[in-house]
Write a protein that holds these residues in place. Structure first.
Motif, PDB file in Angstrom:
ATOM      1  N   VAL A  19      11.808  15.435   5.628  1.00 50.86           N
ATOM      2  CA  VAL A  19      12.126  14.164   4.977  1.00 50.86           C
ATOM      3  C   VAL A  19      12.622  14.476   3.579  1.00 50.86           C
ATOM      4  O   VAL A  19      11.982  15.203   2.821  1.00 50.86           O
ATOM      5  CB  VAL A  19      10.876  13.256   4.911  1.00 50.86           C
ATOM      6  CG1 VAL A  19      11.158  12.008   4.096  1.00 50.86           C
ATOM      7  CG2 VAL A  19      10.397  12.908   6.305  1.00 50.86           C
ATOM      8  N   ASP A  20      13.778  13.942   3.247  1.00 47.06           N
ATOM      9  CA  ASP A  20      14.352  14.097   1.911  1.00 47.06           C
ATOM     10  C   ASP A  20      14.789  12.706   1.458  1.00 47.06           C
ATOM     11  O   ASP A  20      15.685  12.110   2.046  1.00 47.06           O
ATOM     12  CB  ASP A  20      15.550  15.046   1.952  1.00 47.06           C
ATOM     13  CG  ASP A  20      16.036  15.434   0.571  1.00 47.06           C
ATOM     14  OD1 ASP A  20      16.000  14.578  -0.346  1.00 47.06           O
ATOM     15  OD2 ASP A  20      16.461  16.583   0.400  1.00 47.06           O
ATOM     16  N   LEU A  21      14.137  12.190   0.446  1.00 47.30           N
ATOM     17  CA  LEU A  21      14.368  10.812   0.005  1.00 47.30           C
ATOM     18  C   LEU A  21      15.487  10.671  -1.009  1.00 47.30           C
ATOM     19  O   LEU A  21      15.699   9.581  -1.543  1.00 47.30           O
ATOM     20  CB  LEU A  21      13.065  10.249  -0.575  1.00 47.30           C
ATOM     21  CG  LEU A  21      11.884  10.223   0.387  1.00 47.30           C
ATOM     22  CD1 LEU A  21      10.642   9.719  -0.324  1.00 47.30           C
ATOM     23  CD2 LEU A  21      12.193   9.390   1.609  1.00 47.30           C
ATOM     24  N   VAL A  22      16.222  11.731  -1.263  1.00 47.34           N
ATOM     25  CA  VAL A  22      17.266  11.676  -2.278  1.00 47.34           C
ATOM     26  C   VAL A  22      18.334  10.627  -1.922  1.00 47.34           C
ATOM     27  O   VAL A  22      18.923  10.015  -2.796  1.00 47.34           O
ATOM     28  CB  VAL A  22      17.854  13.093  -2.524  1.00 47.34           C
ATOM     29  CG1 VAL A  22      19.078  13.366  -1.704  1.00 47.34           C
ATOM     30  CG2 VAL A  22      18.108  13.346  -3.985  1.00 47.34           C
ATOM     31  N   ASP A  23      18.530  10.376  -0.637  1.00 44.13           N
ATOM     32  CA  ASP A  23      19.524   9.381  -0.234  1.00 44.13           C
ATOM     33  C   ASP A  23      19.035   7.947  -0.350  1.00 44.13           C
ATOM     34  O   ASP A  23      19.799   7.011  -0.118  1.00 44.13           O
ATOM     35  CB  ASP A  23      20.021   9.653   1.187  1.00 44.13           C
ATOM     36  CG  ASP A  23      20.999  10.811   1.247  1.00 44.13           C
ATOM     37  OD1 ASP A  23      21.468  11.243   0.176  1.00 44.13           O
ATOM     38  OD2 ASP A  23      21.289  11.282   2.349  1.00 44.13           O
ATOM     39  N   ASP A  24      17.792   7.757  -0.728  1.00 40.67           N
ATOM     40  CA  ASP A  24      17.318   6.394  -0.996  1.00 40.67           C
ATOM     41  C   ASP A  24      18.045   5.781  -2.191  1.00 40.67           C
ATOM     42  O   ASP A  24      17.928   4.587  -2.438  1.00 40.67           O
ATOM     43  CB  ASP A  24      15.805   6.368  -1.227  1.00 40.67           C
ATOM     44  CG  ASP A  24      15.023   6.410   0.073  1.00 40.67           C
ATOM     45  OD1 ASP A  24      15.631   6.609   1.144  1.00 40.67           O
ATOM     46  OD2 ASP A  24      13.794   6.246   0.018  1.00 40.67           O
ATOM     47  N   LYS A  64      12.895  -6.502  -0.155  1.00 35.89           N
ATOM     48  CA  LYS A  64      13.194  -6.349   1.271  1.00 35.89           C
ATOM     49  C   LYS A  64      13.331  -4.870   1.642  1.00 35.89           C
ATOM     50  O   LYS A  64      12.910  -4.448   2.714  1.00 35.89           O
ATOM     51  CB  LYS A  64      14.476  -7.094   1.643  1.00 35.89           C
ATOM     52  CG  LYS A  64      14.307  -8.576   1.785  1.00 35.89           C
ATOM     53  CD  LYS A  64      15.617  -9.194   2.259  1.00 35.89           C
ATOM     54  CE  LYS A  64      15.499 -10.685   2.439  1.00 35.89           C
ATOM     55  NZ  LYS A  64      16.765 -11.276   2.911  1.00 35.89           N
ATOM     56  N   PHE A  65      13.940  -4.101   0.756  1.00 39.34           N
ATOM     57  CA  PHE A  65      14.069  -2.657   0.994  1.00 39.34           C
ATOM     58  C   PHE A  65      12.687  -2.022   1.055  1.00 39.34           C
ATOM     59  O   PHE A  65      12.395  -1.239   1.963  1.00 39.34           O
ATOM     60  CB  PHE A  65      14.892  -1.993  -0.114  1.00 39.34           C
ATOM     61  CG  PHE A  65      15.102  -0.509   0.073  1.00 39.34           C
ATOM     62  CD1 PHE A  65      16.298  -0.028   0.579  1.00 39.34           C
ATOM     63  CD2 PHE A  65      14.116   0.412  -0.256  1.00 39.34           C
ATOM     64  CE1 PHE A  65      16.512   1.332   0.757  1.00 39.34           C
ATOM     65  CE2 PHE A  65      14.306   1.771  -0.089  1.00 39.34           C
ATOM     66  CZ  PHE A  65      15.508   2.232   0.420  1.00 39.34           C
ATOM     67  N   LYS A  66      11.816  -2.364   0.106  1.00 37.51           N
ATOM     68  CA  LYS A  66      10.466  -1.791   0.059  1.00 37.51           C
ATOM     69  C   LYS A  66       9.693  -2.122   1.341  1.00 37.51           C
ATOM     70  O   LYS A  66       8.999  -1.266   1.890  1.00 37.51           O
ATOM     71  CB  LYS A  66       9.715  -2.307  -1.163  1.00 37.51           C
ATOM     72  CG  LYS A  66      10.279  -1.796  -2.476  1.00 37.51           C
ATOM     73  CD  LYS A  66       9.590  -2.446  -3.659  1.00 37.51           C
ATOM     74  CE  LYS A  66      10.245  -2.036  -4.953  1.00 37.51           C
ATOM     75  NZ  LYS A  66       9.680  -2.729  -6.110  1.00 37.51           N
ATOM     76  N   ASN A  67       9.830  -3.350   1.812  1.00 41.41           N
ATOM     77  CA  ASN A  67       9.143  -3.755   3.044  1.00 41.41           C
ATOM     78  C   ASN A  67       9.679  -2.987   4.255  1.00 41.41           C
ATOM     79  O   ASN A  67       8.915  -2.528   5.096  1.00 41.41           O
ATOM     80  CB  ASN A  67       9.271  -5.258   3.271  1.00 41.41           C
ATOM     81  CG  ASN A  67       8.522  -6.062   2.227  1.00 41.41           C
ATOM     82  OD1 ASN A  67       7.581  -5.584   1.593  1.00 41.41           O
ATOM     83  ND2 ASN A  67       8.947  -7.290   2.019  1.00 41.41           N
ATOM     84  N   PHE A  68      10.996  -2.850   4.319  1.00 38.19           N
ATOM     85  CA  PHE A  68      11.641  -2.118   5.408  1.00 38.19           C
ATOM     86  C   PHE A  68      11.212  -0.648   5.367  1.00 38.19           C
ATOM     87  O   PHE A  68      10.889  -0.048   6.393  1.00 38.19           O
ATOM     88  CB  PHE A  68      13.155  -2.263   5.280  1.00 38.19           C
ATOM     89  CG  PHE A  68      13.954  -1.719   6.430  1.00 38.19           C
ATOM     90  CD1 PHE A  68      13.590  -1.958   7.741  1.00 38.19           C
ATOM     91  CD2 PHE A  68      15.101  -0.989   6.191  1.00 38.19           C
ATOM     92  CE1 PHE A  68      14.351  -1.466   8.804  1.00 38.19           C
ATOM     93  CE2 PHE A  68      15.865  -0.491   7.239  1.00 38.19           C
ATOM     94  CZ  PHE A  68      15.488  -0.728   8.547  1.00 38.19           C
ATOM     95  N   TRP A  69      11.176  -0.070   4.171  1.00 38.80           N
ATOM     96  CA  TRP A  69      10.758   1.325   4.002  1.00 38.80           C
ATOM     97  C   TRP A  69       9.309   1.486   4.478  1.00 38.80           C
ATOM     98  O   TRP A  69       8.988   2.443   5.186  1.00 38.80           O
ATOM     99  CB  TRP A  69      10.893   1.748   2.540  1.00 38.80           C
ATOM    100  CG  TRP A  69      10.803   3.222   2.338  1.00 38.80           C
ATOM    101  CD1 TRP A  69      11.843   4.093   2.235  1.00 38.80           C
ATOM    102  CD2 TRP A  69       9.607   4.008   2.206  1.00 38.80           C
ATOM    103  NE1 TRP A  69      11.364   5.368   2.056  1.00 38.80           N
ATOM    104  CE2 TRP A  69       9.992   5.343   2.044  1.00 38.80           C
ATOM    105  CE3 TRP A  69       8.252   3.705   2.221  1.00 38.80           C
ATOM    106  CZ2 TRP A  69       9.081   6.374   1.884  1.00 38.80           C
ATOM    107  CZ3 TRP A  69       7.335   4.744   2.074  1.00 38.80           C
ATOM    108  CH2 TRP A  69       7.754   6.058   1.902  1.00 38.80           C
ATOM    109  N   SER A  70       8.446   0.557   4.101  1.00 37.18           N
ATOM    110  CA  SER A  70       7.034   0.628   4.510  1.00 37.18           C
ATOM    111  C   SER A  70       6.882   0.556   6.026  1.00 37.18           C
ATOM    112  O   SER A  70       6.059   1.272   6.610  1.00 37.18           O
ATOM    113  CB  SER A  70       6.228  -0.488   3.844  1.00 37.18           C
ATOM    114  OG  SER A  70       6.174  -0.286   2.456  1.00 37.18           O
ATOM    115  N   GLU A  71       7.674  -0.298   6.657  1.00 34.04           N
ATOM    116  CA  GLU A  71       7.650  -0.386   8.123  1.00 34.04           C
ATOM    117  C   GLU A  71       8.046   0.958   8.736  1.00 34.04           C
ATOM    118  O   GLU A  71       7.410   1.440   9.679  1.00 34.04           O
ATOM    119  CB  GLU A  71       8.631  -1.455   8.615  1.00 34.04           C
ATOM    120  CG  GLU A  71       8.216  -2.870   8.377  1.00 34.04           C
ATOM    121  CD  GLU A  71       9.327  -3.854   8.742  1.00 34.04           C
ATOM    122  OE1 GLU A  71      10.185  -3.515   9.597  1.00 34.04           O
ATOM    123  OE2 GLU A  71       9.342  -4.949   8.164  1.00 34.04           O
TER     124      GLU A  71
END
Length: 171
Positions: A19-24, A64-71
């Motif tokens: 997992v690499d979150l740099v593309d977030d 909405k992004f944070k919720n989607f990420w958490s899902e």
């Protein structure tokens, strides 16, 4: 873009998932069916294949992004925890300012790093320190000669070597 990962992952054998979150940092296109696409330069090149379905465009700081990420995090966690075949590794890099202001400046990189730190803490609490590939402060540096140019997330060759060595050691 076919979204086959979730269907195929259960059959993975002796797999390492990095997992690499740099593309977030990119905007996310979220569709009504619950799927999403990262709007990257590569994605833009594939525009003729884009879904015409209704979607929202979200930034990492949007609720909405944070919720989607958490899902997605919960779904990924369940997958990894239920599989003896998938080893999870998280590349814990941070952005480094490369300009006095703007998107590559200190304020924007600080905001992104706060976001990243929060996400890495979630991975740490769920999967432990062994899942995280971390970098000594002196090692994480940008490279002005990087093949894709100077950017807060284009690191020195030493940083990439560290990453590869950490992966080798852990698998």
């Amino acid at each position: 873009m076919s979204k086959q990962f979730w269907h195929r992952a259960a059959s993975y054998q002796e797999s390492v998932l990095i997992v690499d979150l740099v593309d977030d940092r990119f905007f996310l296109r979220r569709f009504e069916d619950g799927t999403g696409h990262t709007i990257s330069a590569e994605y833009a090149k594939a525009k003729k294949y884009w879904s015409k379905d209704k979607s929202d465009v979200l930034r990492f700081s949007d609720e909405k992004f944070k919720n989607f990420w958490s899902e997605g995090f919960e779904k990924l966690s369940k997958l990894v925890e239920s599989s003896a075949n998938i080893q999870l590794l998280v590349n814990c890099v941070y952005f480094l300012p490369t300009a006095p202001d703007g998107i590559n400046g200190a304020q924007q990189t600080q905001m992104m790093n706060k976001y990243l730190e929060n996400r890495y803490d979630l991975f740490r609490s769920r999967f432990g320190d062994d899942a995280l590939i971390e970098y000594p402060d002196t090692l994480l540096a940008t490279d002005a000669g990087h093949k894709w140019g100077l950017a807060p997330y284009h690191y020195s060759e030493d940083a990439y070597r560290h990453f590869v060595e950490q992966v080798r050691q852990r698998i």
